[in-house]
Design a protein around this motif. Structure first.
Motif, PDB file in Angstrom:
ATOM      1  N   ILE A 122      52.649 -37.612  37.163  1.00  0.00           N
ATOM      2  CA  ILE A 122      52.660 -36.747  35.990  1.00  0.00           C
ATOM      3  C   ILE A 122      53.678 -37.301  35.013  1.00  0.00           C
ATOM      4  N   GLY A 123      53.238 -37.425  33.752  1.00  0.00           N
ATOM      5  CA  GLY A 123      54.125 -37.977  32.733  1.00  0.00           C
ATOM      6  C   GLY A 123      54.349 -39.456  32.970  1.00  0.00           C
ATOM      7  N   GLY A 124      55.008 -40.106  32.052  1.00  0.00           N
ATOM      8  CA  GLY A 124      55.297 -41.528  32.197  1.00  0.00           C
ATOM      9  C   GLY A 124      54.039 -42.358  32.343  1.00  0.00           C
ATOM     10  N   GLY A 125      54.216 -43.604  32.668  1.00  0.00           N
ATOM     11  CA  GLY A 125      53.070 -44.476  32.875  1.00  0.00           C
ATOM     12  C   GLY A 125      52.447 -44.930  31.568  1.00  0.00           C
ATOM     13  N   LYS A 126      51.595 -45.921  31.681  1.00  0.00           N
ATOM     14  CA  LYS A 126      50.901 -46.442  30.510  1.00  0.00           C
ATOM     15  C   LYS A 126      49.581 -45.713  30.337  1.00  0.00           C
ATOM     16  N   MET A 127      49.062 -45.745  29.119  1.00  0.00           N
ATOM     17  CA  MET A 127      47.790 -45.090  28.808  1.00  0.00           C
ATOM     18  C   MET A 127      46.631 -45.670  29.620  1.00  0.00           C
ATOM     19  N   SER A 128      46.756 -46.910  30.079  1.00  0.00           N
ATOM     20  CA  SER A 128      45.658 -47.535  30.825  1.00  0.00           C
ATOM     21  C   SER A 128      45.793 -47.347  32.335  1.00  0.00           C
ATOM     22  N   ASP A 129      46.801 -46.607  32.798  1.00  0.00           N
ATOM     23  CA  ASP A 129      46.982 -46.396  34.236  1.00  0.00           C
ATOM     24  C   ASP A 129      45.772 -45.726  34.884  1.00  0.00           C
ATOM     25  N   TRP A 130      45.004 -44.944  34.145  1.00  0.00           N
ATOM     26  CA  TRP A 130      43.826 -44.271  34.694  1.00  0.00           C
ATOM     27  C   TRP A 130      42.822 -45.279  35.246  1.00  0.00           C
ATOM     28  N   LYS A 131      42.822 -46.491  34.700  1.00  0.00           N
ATOM     29  CA  LYS A 131      41.883 -47.526  35.140  1.00  0.00           C
ATOM     30  C   LYS A 131      42.185 -48.009  36.563  1.00  0.00           C
ATOM     31  N   ASN A 132      43.386 -47.746  37.050  1.00  0.00           N
ATOM     32  CA  ASN A 132      43.803 -48.218  38.371  1.00  0.00           C
ATOM     33  C   ASN A 132      43.675 -47.157  39.464  1.00  0.00           C
ATOM     34  N   ILE A 133      43.214 -45.964  39.126  1.00  0.00           N
ATOM     35  CA  ILE A 133      43.078 -44.898  40.114  1.00  0.00           C
ATOM     36  C   ILE A 133      41.915 -45.219  41.049  1.00  0.00           C
ATOM     37  N   LYS A 134      42.191 -45.204  42.344  1.00  0.00           N
ATOM     38  CA  LYS A 134      41.170 -45.445  43.365  1.00  0.00           C
ATOM     39  C   LYS A 134      41.220 -44.286  44.352  1.00  0.00           C
ATOM     40  N   ILE A 135      40.125 -43.524  44.438  1.00  0.00           N
ATOM     41  CA  ILE A 135      40.046 -42.392  45.351  1.00  0.00           C
ATOM     42  C   ILE A 135      38.718 -42.486  46.090  1.00  0.00           C
ATOM     43  N   ASP A 136      38.776 -42.415  47.386  1.00  0.00           N
ATOM     44  CA  ASP A 136      37.564 -42.481  48.199  1.00  0.00           C
ATOM     45  C   ASP A 136      36.591 -41.387  47.756  1.00  0.00           C
ATOM     46  N   GLY A 137      35.365 -41.779  47.488  1.00  0.00           N
ATOM     47  CA  GLY A 137      34.341 -40.829  47.062  1.00  0.00           C
ATOM     48  C   GLY A 137      34.149 -40.765  45.553  1.00  0.00           C
ATOM     49  N   ILE A 138      35.096 -41.297  44.794  1.00  0.00           N
ATOM     50  CA  ILE A 138      34.964 -41.329  43.337  1.00  0.00           C
ATOM     51  C   ILE A 138      34.357 -42.673  42.960  1.00  0.00           C
ATOM     52  N   ALA A 139      33.158 -42.648  42.378  1.00  0.00           N
ATOM     53  CA  ALA A 139      32.440 -43.886  42.063  1.00  0.00           C
ATOM     54  C   ALA A 139      32.942 -44.537  40.778  1.00  0.00           C
ATOM     55  N   ARG A 140      33.281 -43.727  39.780  1.00  0.00           N
ATOM     56  CA  ARG A 140      33.655 -44.297  38.490  1.00  0.00           C
ATOM     57  C   ARG A 140      34.439 -43.274  37.685  1.00  0.00           C
ATOM     58  N   ILE A 141      35.360 -43.751  36.885  1.00  0.00           N
ATOM     59  CA  ILE A 141      36.095 -42.914  35.939  1.00  0.00           C
ATOM     60  C   ILE A 141      35.878 -43.512  34.560  1.00  0.00           C
ATOM     61  N   GLU A 183      35.320 -44.825  27.171  1.00  0.00           N
ATOM     62  CA  GLU A 183      35.824 -46.140  27.562  1.00  0.00           C
ATOM     63  C   GLU A 183      35.606 -46.297  29.051  1.00  0.00           C
ATOM     64  N   ARG A 184      35.135 -47.464  29.427  1.00  0.00           N
ATOM     65  CA  ARG A 184      34.906 -47.776  30.834  1.00  0.00           C
ATOM     66  C   ARG A 184      36.075 -48.577  31.383  1.00  0.00           C
ATOM     67  N   ILE A 185      36.141 -48.669  32.690  1.00  0.00           N
ATOM     68  CA  ILE A 185      37.256 -49.363  33.338  1.00  0.00           C
ATOM     69  C   ILE A 185      37.373 -50.813  32.868  1.00  0.00           C
ATOM     70  N   ASP A 186      36.226 -51.462  32.571  1.00  0.00           N
ATOM     71  CA  ASP A 186      36.263 -52.867  32.139  1.00  0.00           C
ATOM     72  C   ASP A 186      36.654 -53.030  30.671  1.00  0.00           C
ATOM     73  N   GLY A 187      36.938 -51.919  29.970  1.00  0.00           N
ATOM     74  CA  GLY A 187      37.357 -51.986  28.576  1.00  0.00           C
ATOM     75  C   GLY A 187      36.206 -51.902  27.587  1.00  0.00           C
ATOM     76  N   SER A 188      34.972 -51.861  28.076  1.00  0.00           N
ATOM     77  CA  SER A 188      33.824 -51.694  27.182  1.00  0.00           C
ATOM     78  C   SER A 188      33.642 -50.206  26.874  1.00  0.00           C
ATOM     79  N   PHE A 189      32.732 -49.911  25.948  1.00  0.00           N
ATOM     80  CA  PHE A 189      32.532 -48.534  25.513  1.00  0.00           C
ATOM     81  C   PHE A 189      31.055 -48.171  25.591  1.00  0.00           C
ATOM     82  N   ALA A 190      30.779 -46.896  25.871  1.00  0.00           N
ATOM     83  CA  ALA A 190      29.413 -46.385  25.929  1.00  0.00           C
ATOM     84  C   ALA A 190      29.357 -45.081  25.139  1.00  0.00           C
ATOM     85  N   GLY A 191      28.256 -44.900  24.410  1.00  0.00           N
ATOM     86  CA  GLY A 191      28.077 -43.696  23.607  1.00  0.00           C
ATOM     87  C   GLY A 191      26.836 -42.938  24.031  1.00  0.00           C
ATOM     88  N   PHE A 192      26.880 -41.606  23.872  1.00  0.00           N
ATOM     89  CA  PHE A 192      25.777 -40.731  24.263  1.00  0.00           C
ATOM     90  C   PHE A 192      25.640 -39.611  23.243  1.00  0.00           C
TER      91      PHE A 192
END
Length: 113
Positions: free
Chosen positions: A2-21, A47-56
């Protein structure tokens, strides 16, 4: 963490059962006055983990064949490119039809968009 960290830290989250963030990085209100009901719709860009973007789009056009709804979808290496690709793809879908009525569209549930 909580708090701190870089804005891109979400890209490094790995949780069993989570396919994609994916991170919602933009929401745009689009005014289109000729083909869509109500004159406006929204596009969300993720924004996707690889830095690309998708729109819907939050409005979907029902298929002539089976009535299944198809969203406008687009991709890019920037938010603007994904937005433009999404809008171009959605408008291409609309322009393939000669006539459209309100019944030809389906909206995403507000909780889903």
């Amino acid at each position: 963490m909580i708090g701190g960290g870089k804005m891109s830290d979400w890209k490094n989250i790995k949780i069993d059962g989570i396919a994609r963030i994916e991170k919602c990085v933009g929401e745009f209100q689009i005014w289109e006055l000729r083909k869509t009901p109500y004159g406006k719709f929204k596009v969300k860009i993720f924004e996707r983990i690889d830095g690309s973007f998708a729109g819907f789009t939050n409005i979907r056009l029902k298929s002539i064949e089976d009535g299944s709804p198809e969203s406008g979808v687009g991709f890019g290496i920037s938010i603007s490119e994904a937005l433009e690709d999404t809008l171009n793809n959605f408008m291409e879908m609309l322009n393939q039809r000669k006539e459209l009525s309100e019944d030809d569209f389906e909206w995403s549930h507000p909780d889903d968009f």
